[in-house]
Motif scaffolding. Structure first.
Motif, PDB file in Angstrom:
ATOM      1  N   MET A   1       0.820  -1.210   0.000  1.00  0.00           N
ATOM      2  CA  MET A   1       0.000   0.000   0.000  1.00  0.00           C
ATOM      3  C   MET A   1       0.858   1.266   0.000  1.00  0.00           C
ATOM      4  SD  MET A   1      -1.319   2.495   2.251  1.00  0.00           S
ATOM      5  CE  MET A   1      -1.118   1.769   3.866  1.00  0.00           C
ATOM      6  N   VAL A   2       2.016   1.248   0.674  1.00  0.00           N
ATOM      7  CA  VAL A   2       2.858   2.445   0.747  1.00  0.00           C
ATOM      8  C   VAL A   2       3.992   2.446  -0.272  1.00  0.00           C
ATOM      9  CG1 VAL A   2       2.332   2.830   3.173  1.00  0.00           C
ATOM     10  CG2 VAL A   2       4.355   1.496   2.575  1.00  0.00           C
ATOM     11  N   ASP A   3       3.998   1.487  -1.208  1.00  0.00           N
ATOM     12  CA  ASP A   3       5.028   1.420  -2.255  1.00  0.00           C
ATOM     13  C   ASP A   3       6.435   1.265  -1.674  1.00  0.00           C
ATOM     14  OD1 ASP A   3       3.176   1.700  -4.353  1.00  0.00           O
ATOM     15  OD2 ASP A   3       3.219   3.882  -4.203  1.00  0.00           O
ATOM     16  N   ALA A   4       6.585   0.354  -0.742  1.00  0.00           N
ATOM     17  CA  ALA A   4       7.898   0.098  -0.148  1.00  0.00           C
ATOM     18  C   ALA A   4       8.824  -0.556  -1.172  1.00  0.00           C
ATOM     19  CB  ALA A   4       7.755  -0.802   1.068  1.00  0.00           C
ATOM     20  N   SER A   5      10.108  -0.519  -0.871  1.00  0.00           N
ATOM     21  CA  SER A   5      11.088  -1.252  -1.667  1.00  0.00           C
ATOM     22  C   SER A   5      11.922  -2.125  -0.745  1.00  0.00           C
ATOM     23  CB  SER A   5      11.991  -0.296  -2.449  1.00  0.00           C
ATOM     24  OG  SER A   5      12.720   0.549  -1.575  1.00  0.00           O
ATOM     25  N   VAL A   6      12.556  -3.131  -1.321  1.00  0.00           N
ATOM     26  CA  VAL A   6      13.318  -4.115  -0.562  1.00  0.00           C
ATOM     27  C   VAL A   6      14.764  -4.084  -1.029  1.00  0.00           C
ATOM     28  CG1 VAL A   6      13.594  -6.571  -0.047  1.00  0.00           C
ATOM     29  CG2 VAL A   6      11.298  -5.567  -0.189  1.00  0.00           C
ATOM     30  N   GLN A   7      15.680  -3.899  -0.092  1.00  0.00           N
ATOM     31  CA  GLN A   7      17.104  -3.936  -0.403  1.00  0.00           C
ATOM     32  C   GLN A   7      17.650  -5.323  -0.082  1.00  0.00           C
ATOM     33  OE1 GLN A   7      18.772  -0.710   1.920  1.00  0.00           O
ATOM     34  NE2 GLN A   7      18.144   0.837   0.422  1.00  0.00           N
ATOM     35  N   TYR A   8      18.552  -5.807  -0.923  1.00  0.00           N
ATOM     36  CA  TYR A   8      19.112  -7.134  -0.709  1.00  0.00           C
ATOM     37  C   TYR A   8      20.530  -7.197  -1.246  1.00  0.00           C
ATOM     38  CZ  TYR A   8      18.060  -8.009  -5.674  1.00  0.00           C
ATOM     39  OH  TYR A   8      18.012  -7.941  -7.054  1.00  0.00           O
ATOM     40  N   ILE A   9      21.237  -8.214  -0.820  1.00  0.00           N
ATOM     41  CA  ILE A   9      22.546  -8.535  -1.392  1.00  0.00           C
ATOM     42  C   ILE A   9      22.406  -9.858  -2.124  1.00  0.00           C
ATOM     43  CG2 ILE A   9      24.946  -9.111  -0.897  1.00  0.00           C
ATOM     44  CD1 ILE A   9      24.820  -7.272   1.505  1.00  0.00           C
ATOM     45  N   GLY A  10      22.730  -9.826  -3.409  1.00  0.00           N
ATOM     46  CA  GLY A  10      22.634 -11.020  -4.231  1.00  0.00           C
ATOM     47  C   GLY A  10      24.000 -11.503  -4.662  1.00  0.00           C
ATOM     48  N   PRO A  11      24.044 -12.503  -5.495  1.00  0.00           N
ATOM     49  CA  PRO A  11      25.325 -13.026  -5.970  1.00  0.00           C
ATOM     50  C   PRO A  11      26.188 -11.985  -6.674  1.00  0.00           C
ATOM     51  CG  PRO A  11      23.531 -14.528  -6.493  1.00  0.00           C
ATOM     52  CD  PRO A  11      22.893 -13.279  -6.001  1.00  0.00           C
ATOM     53  N   HIS A  12      25.549 -10.921  -7.197  1.00  0.00           N
ATOM     54  CA  HIS A  12      26.307  -9.889  -7.909  1.00  0.00           C
ATOM     55  C   HIS A  12      26.387  -8.584  -7.125  1.00  0.00           C
ATOM     56  CE1 HIS A  12      26.366 -12.587 -11.325  1.00  0.00           C
ATOM     57  NE2 HIS A  12      25.051 -12.671 -11.295  1.00  0.00           N
ATOM     58  N   GLY A  13      26.092  -8.640  -5.832  1.00  0.00           N
ATOM     59  CA  GLY A  13      26.242  -7.460  -5.001  1.00  0.00           C
ATOM     60  C   GLY A  13      24.914  -6.863  -4.556  1.00  0.00           C
TER      61      GLY A  13
END
Length: 325
Positions: free
Chosen positions: A170-182
């Motif tokens: 509803m609030v248009d959140a985003s998700v930060q992550y670390i993947g195999p490429h950074g």
């Protein structure tokens, strides 16, 4: 429970590198993973414990918004003063989601990655394409009263169980992550997948990725947001239907609105069609009902879950009426 190896992650990059091995799984609060291991639904060879990583802070941004570490517990986030003041729907969703004991253990990152509570997914004697691709879906002709009416496929009608994810959509959140490429980031709307022909894949994260934070953008409307949940029993239970809403009414007209539904699809369902129908319309129960019905034209209920159509309509109308000044 199948024997497994255990490693305590010292840093995020090392954890992600370890997760490229087949049969590895992350452990944080463990409120979902451990249950699935006991049931035999998942049987990892290696557990990578990320609970000591430094993602336990809630950081407010100078220009508004905030960054929530993935290891912040649901209890900590639900009672955070900024969340309660500026994003009350997030707090209400968390408080509606589980008992205090579970909220004290469950983490924000784990909440988003929890697996469906579909009984056919959790029962090894039943056919389930989400558990074993190509096995079939016994839920379609079985007990499906609590399963999906939107965005499903012939392969899977499971629903996303997260209350928090509905409020974040509803609030248009985003998700930060670390993947195999950074390091990378993804909108919460793009994080989750519709089942299609690969219901075993819940998200669009690259394999082995580790969620590090959730970012809430500055949103003035969110200060008046609400979350409403209907469940089969009064005690804590997964939703039969839920609504997260924010409403901006000026001179009796809907200037802006945000709506997201839970327990109706494989992902938190942002009601884009209902929002478009409401913007510029009179802030009346009739307008709210027409907008909800516009969204529900895409619904494809099965034999026993058609009740969700009037449930979501009435739930949306009732909540928006309460929020109308």
């Amino acid at each position: 429970m199948k024997p497994f190896r255990y490693e305590l992650a010292e840093n995020a990059e090392g954890a992600v590198a370890t997760m490229v091995r087949p049969g590895a799984a992350y452990l944080a609060g463990g409120t979902n993973l451990v249950d699935l291991m006991k049931l035999g639904v998942t049987a990892p060879d290696l557990i990578v414990d990320v609970s000591d990583l430094p993602y336990r802070e809630v950081e407010t941004f100078e220009g508004g918004g905030l960054r929530i570490g993935a290891l912040v517990t649901n209890s900590e986030l639900a009672t955070h003063p900024v969340i309660r003041t500026k994003y009350p729907a997030v707090s209400e969703a968390l408080l509606a989601g589980a008992s205090g004991q579970l909220r004290n253990r469950a983490t924000v990152g784990g909440n988003l990655l929890q697996r469906t509570r579909c009984r056919y997914f959790q029962d090894l004697t039943k056919a389930c394409n989400k558990r074993i691709p190509g096995a079939g879906c016994d839920a379609r002709d079985g007990e499906h009263h609590d399963l999906a009416i939107l965005g499903a496929s012939p392969q899977c009608i499971a629903t996303n169980p997260s209350d928090l994810a509905v409020a974040l959509a509803m609030v248009d959140a985003s998700v930060q992550y670390i993947g195999p490429h950074g390091p990378a980031a993804i909108s919460v709307h793009d994080l989750f997948r519709r089942p299609g022909d690969r219901p075993d894949r819940d998200t669009n994260l690259p394999p082995g990725s580790l969620i590090t934070a959730v970012v809430l953008p500055d949103c003035a409307m969110a200060a008046g947001s609400r979350y409403r949940k209907v469940r089969d029993r009064a005690s804590f239970a997964f939703a039969a239907g839920s609504v997260a809403a924010a409403l901006d009414v000026r001179d009796g007209v809907v200037h802006d609105v945000r709506l997201a539904w839970g327990a109706v699809a494989h992902l938190p369902w942002r009601a884009w069609a209902a929002e478009r129908a409401l913007r510029g319309a009179p802030a009346t129960p009739e307008s709210f009902q027409r907008a909800a019905e516009e969204e529900l034209t895409a619904a494809k209920p099965l034999r026993d879950n058609g009740y969700k159509v009037p449930l979501l309509r009435n739930l949306t109308v009732g909540l928006l009426r309460e929020m109308t000044p």
